[in-house]
Motif scaffolding. Structure first.
Motif, PDB file in Angstrom:
ATOM      1  N   PRO A 276       0.829  -1.214   0.000  1.00 54.24           N
ATOM      2  CA  PRO A 276       0.000   0.000   0.000  1.00 54.24           C
ATOM      3  C   PRO A 276       0.864   1.266   0.000  1.00 54.24           C
ATOM      4  N   LYS A 277       0.409   2.278  -0.707  1.00 54.55           N
ATOM      5  CA  LYS A 277       1.036   3.585  -0.594  1.00 54.55           C
ATOM      6  C   LYS A 277       0.636   4.163   0.766  1.00 54.55           C
ATOM      7  N   PHE A 278       1.569   4.869   1.415  1.00 56.33           N
ATOM      8  CA  PHE A 278       1.187   5.474   2.683  1.00 56.33           C
ATOM      9  C   PHE A 278       2.068   6.668   3.016  1.00 56.33           C
ATOM     10  N   LYS A 279       1.541   7.506   3.872  1.00 54.01           N
ATOM     11  CA  LYS A 279       2.257   8.674   4.365  1.00 54.01           C
ATOM     12  C   LYS A 279       1.988   8.772   5.863  1.00 54.01           C
ATOM     13  N   VAL A 280       3.040   8.935   6.641  1.00 53.88           N
ATOM     14  CA  VAL A 280       2.889   9.050   8.094  1.00 53.88           C
ATOM     15  C   VAL A 280       3.727  10.231   8.585  1.00 53.88           C
ATOM     16  N   GLU A 281       3.134  11.025   9.449  1.00 54.47           N
ATOM     17  CA  GLU A 281       3.867  12.112  10.103  1.00 54.47           C
ATOM     18  C   GLU A 281       3.582  12.029  11.590  1.00 54.47           C
ATOM     19  N   SER A 282       4.616  11.948  12.394  1.00 51.79           N
ATOM     20  CA  SER A 282       4.448  11.847  13.844  1.00 51.79           C
ATOM     21  C   SER A 282       5.169  12.997  14.525  1.00 51.79           C
ATOM     22  N   ASN A 283       4.499  13.589  15.486  1.00 53.82           N
ATOM     23  CA  ASN A 283       5.089  14.668  16.278  1.00 53.82           C
ATOM     24  C   ASN A 283       4.961  14.254  17.738  1.00 53.82           C
ATOM     25  N   ILE A 284       6.070  13.910  18.347  1.00 50.14           N
ATOM     26  CA  ILE A 284       6.029  13.311  19.678  1.00 50.14           C
ATOM     27  C   ILE A 284       6.834  14.144  20.662  1.00 50.14           C
ATOM     28  N   ASP A 285       6.182  14.591  21.744  1.00 47.36           N
ATOM     29  CA  ASP A 285       6.889  15.208  22.859  1.00 47.36           C
ATOM     30  C   ASP A 285       7.357  14.061  23.751  1.00 47.36           C
ATOM     31  N   LEU A 286       8.656  13.892  23.815  1.00 55.11           N
ATOM     32  CA  LEU A 286       9.217  12.704  24.466  1.00 55.11           C
ATOM     33  C   LEU A 286       9.409  12.851  25.975  1.00 55.11           C
ATOM     34  N   ARG A 287       9.093  14.012  26.515  1.00 53.71           N
ATOM     35  CA  ARG A 287       9.372  14.268  27.928  1.00 53.71           C
ATOM     36  C   ARG A 287       8.841  13.166  28.838  1.00 53.71           C
ATOM     37  N   ASN A 288       7.526  12.936  28.814  1.00 52.22           N
ATOM     38  CA  ASN A 288       6.936  11.950  29.727  1.00 52.22           C
ATOM     39  C   ASN A 288       7.395  10.531  29.420  1.00 52.22           C
ATOM     40  N   LEU A 289       7.651  10.254  28.138  1.00 57.83           N
ATOM     41  CA  LEU A 289       8.121   8.919  27.768  1.00 57.83           C
ATOM     42  C   LEU A 289       9.499   8.651  28.360  1.00 57.83           C
ATOM     43  N   LEU A 290      10.370   9.659  28.292  1.00 58.41           N
ATOM     44  CA  LEU A 290      11.729   9.490  28.813  1.00 58.41           C
ATOM     45  C   LEU A 290      11.734   9.400  30.339  1.00 58.41           C
ATOM     46  N   ILE A 291      10.854  10.150  30.978  1.00 61.05           N
ATOM     47  CA  ILE A 291      10.721  10.045  32.437  1.00 61.05           C
ATOM     48  C   ILE A 291      10.288   8.629  32.804  1.00 61.05           C
ATOM     49  N   GLU A 292       9.352   8.099  32.038  1.00 60.13           N
ATOM     50  CA  GLU A 292       8.872   6.732  32.255  1.00 60.13           C
ATOM     51  C   GLU A 292      10.009   5.727  32.090  1.00 60.13           C
ATOM     52  N   MET A 293      10.949   6.020  31.193  1.00 56.50           N
ATOM     53  CA  MET A 293      12.077   5.117  30.943  1.00 56.50           C
ATOM     54  C   MET A 293      13.180   5.247  31.994  1.00 56.50           C
ATOM     55  N   GLY A 294      13.071   6.274  32.867  1.00 56.45           N
ATOM     56  CA  GLY A 294      14.058   6.419  33.932  1.00 56.45           C
ATOM     57  C   GLY A 294      14.893   7.677  33.868  1.00 56.45           C
ATOM     58  N   LEU A 295      14.566   8.578  32.941  1.00 54.47           N
ATOM     59  CA  LEU A 295      15.343   9.805  32.780  1.00 54.47           C
ATOM     60  C   LEU A 295      14.599  10.961  33.450  1.00 54.47           C
ATOM     61  N   SER A 296      14.413  10.864  34.752  1.00 62.08           N
ATOM     62  CA  SER A 296      13.578  11.841  35.456  1.00 62.08           C
ATOM     63  C   SER A 296      14.335  13.094  35.876  1.00 62.08           C
ATOM     64  N   ASP A 297      15.563  12.946  36.351  1.00 62.06           N
ATOM     65  CA  ASP A 297      16.307  14.095  36.871  1.00 62.06           C
ATOM     66  C   ASP A 297      16.554  15.170  35.814  1.00 62.06           C
ATOM     67  N   ALA A 298      16.665  14.779  34.554  1.00 58.06           N
ATOM     68  CA  ALA A 298      16.982  15.730  33.491  1.00 58.06           C
ATOM     69  C   ALA A 298      15.931  16.819  33.365  1.00 58.06           C
ATOM     70  N   PHE A 299      14.689  16.533  33.817  1.00 62.63           N
ATOM     71  CA  PHE A 299      13.588  17.478  33.654  1.00 62.63           C
ATOM     72  C   PHE A 299      13.264  18.237  34.934  1.00 62.63           C
ATOM     73  N   ALA A 300      13.866  17.834  36.048  1.00 66.57           N
ATOM     74  CA  ALA A 300      13.639  18.525  37.322  1.00 66.57           C
ATOM     75  C   ALA A 300      14.778  18.163  38.272  1.00 66.57           C
ATOM     76  N   GLY A 301      15.427  19.175  38.828  1.00 60.91           N
ATOM     77  CA  GLY A 301      16.528  18.924  39.751  1.00 60.91           C
ATOM     78  C   GLY A 301      17.762  18.368  39.069  1.00 60.91           C
ATOM     79  N   ALA A 302      17.968  18.757  37.815  1.00 58.99           N
ATOM     80  CA  ALA A 302      19.083  18.213  37.038  1.00 58.99           C
ATOM     81  C   ALA A 302      20.411  18.849  37.401  1.00 58.99           C
ATOM     82  N   ASP A 303      21.469  18.118  37.095  1.00 60.32           N
ATOM     83  CA  ASP A 303      22.835  18.650  37.212  1.00 60.32           C
ATOM     84  C   ASP A 303      23.446  18.669  35.820  1.00 60.32           C
TER      85      ASP A 303
END
Length: 390
Positions: A276-303
């Protein structure tokens, strides 16, 4: 060890970590994006790694854990340098992987960090007055357009920025490739596509018969085919579940299966291919996803004292916008499979029928060689199509 061998060792160490990150990244993104999807875990890992080298303390530890960075910083930085140079040297097709760090103008970037981003990541950090939110958004969006052939637009909005914004990571990915063997537009026709067991829609579907790597994936209860792009550096891999509603089950199994393993289960053969012909465009704010993965300090209380002195520097947004279009020319990504016997001079050949008429996964892969001439299959993009749209 020669310089070339060291470069290969560095590249392989980075790719190993990027592959581990990609698996957990894709799994997390899928949970939050149920529709059609295109994303580049690899490109996200590059811009995050660039930030990681400015982190210190527990923030750095989280980056290293989530990104699976090599323990040696020199090995890691030279590995990313080799990787980025390799990606930016694709011939015959257009590939734009653009990363940048936009920093509040009130911050004084450390010369060491500025040098690291320019030398090893072929990038740079730009100072922006985020208090002028519309102007700041225009600067970021103009940069994205210029680096993606004017196809990635409106990465950020003024509403996302303010005088409290200190650091914005932007990751834009664009790919346009020509098939090695193009599909004839005259052979394209509307065909049924099973979006679910109970719903069928007619979608424009391309057809071509030719030699493609094809294989049955018994462990995944799926099949795959490889469609090469011009120059043979890049290819699209289609993974098609055997059952209409088993995309999620196959996705879970893919987390523990390497592309190398998948590709080893097929061989080049004569295939009738409907795509099939197809076109996909995704716009993803990764902040919450990365926090979920364990990258929490980078967004609050970071060094981030490796980037600039002073407290309060943290990441406001990590944004990825990706775009893919698949048509007869190439890409700007219940199967019916049976054997047909055709008589030819000298004997018989088998022709596979590979009809992509239900939800499927796709990868766009770049094939590289290490110093021992082993193929390294590096996924640039991955995603799935539940309902083809053009």
């Amino acid at each position: 060890m020669s310089k070339a061998e060291k470069n290969v060792e560095a590249l392989l160490s980075v790719l190993e970590g990027a592959d581990q990150f990609s698996s957990s990244f894709f799994k997390t993104v899928v949970q939050h994006n149920p529709g059609n999807l295109v994303t580049s875990p690899l490109s996200a890992s590059i811009v995050l790694a660039m930030t990681a080298f400015g982190a210190r303390g527990n923030t750095e530890a989280q980056f290293r854990n989530v990104l699976h960075l090599p323990t040696s910083e020199s090995l890691a930085t030279s590995g990313y340098q080799s990787l980025i140079d390799n990606l930016n040297n694709v011939k015959d097709n257009k590939l734009a992987v653009a990363n940048k760090v936009f920093v509040a103008a009130s911050l004084n970037l450390k010369p060491s960090y500025k040098n690291l981003t320019e030398v090893y990541f072929r990038s740079s950090s730009q100072l922006v007055n985020f208090a002028e939110s519309q102007e700041a958004a225009n600067i970021i969006n103009s940069w994205a357009e210029q680096n993606t052939n004017n196809l990635i637009k409106e990465l950020v909005t003024a509403a996302m920025l303010s005088d409290l914004t200190k650091l914005v990571l932007v990751n834009a990915v664009y790919f346009k490739g020509q098939w090695k063997d193009k599909f004839d537009p005259k052979s394209t026709s509307d065909m049924p596509f099973h979006t679910s067991k109970s719903e069928v829609k007619n979608v424009p579907t391309m057809y071509r018969r030719g030699k493609y790597k094809y294989g049955d994936l018994v462990d995944l209860n799926a099949k795959f085919a490889v469609i090469p792009y011009k120059g043979d550096e890049l290819s699209m891999i289609i993974i098609l579940p055997n059952e209409i509603d088993s995309l999620s089950d196959v996705e879970k199994k893919l987390q523990n299966t390497s592309l190398t393993n998948i590709l080893s289960q097929g061989y080049v053969q004569e295939v009738e291919l409907w795509l099939p012909k197809f076109k996909v465009e995704s716009n993803i704010d990764l902040r919450n996803l990365l926090i979920e993965m364990g990258l929490s300090d980078a967004f609050a209380g970071a060094d981030f004292s490796g980037i600039a002195d002073g407290e309060g520097l943290c990441i406001s947004h990590v944004i990825q916008k990706a775009y893919i279009e698949v048509n007869e020319e190439g890409s700007e990504a219940v199967a019916v499979t049976r054997r047909v016997v055709i008589k030819r001079k000298g004997g018989y050949i088998y022709i596979r029928k590979f009809l992509i008429n239900q939800p499927f996964f796709y990868y766009i892969v770049k094939t590289m060689n290490d110093d021992k001439e082993n193929d390294i299959n590096l996924p640039l993009f991955c995603g799935f199509v539940r309902e083809p749209k053009i």
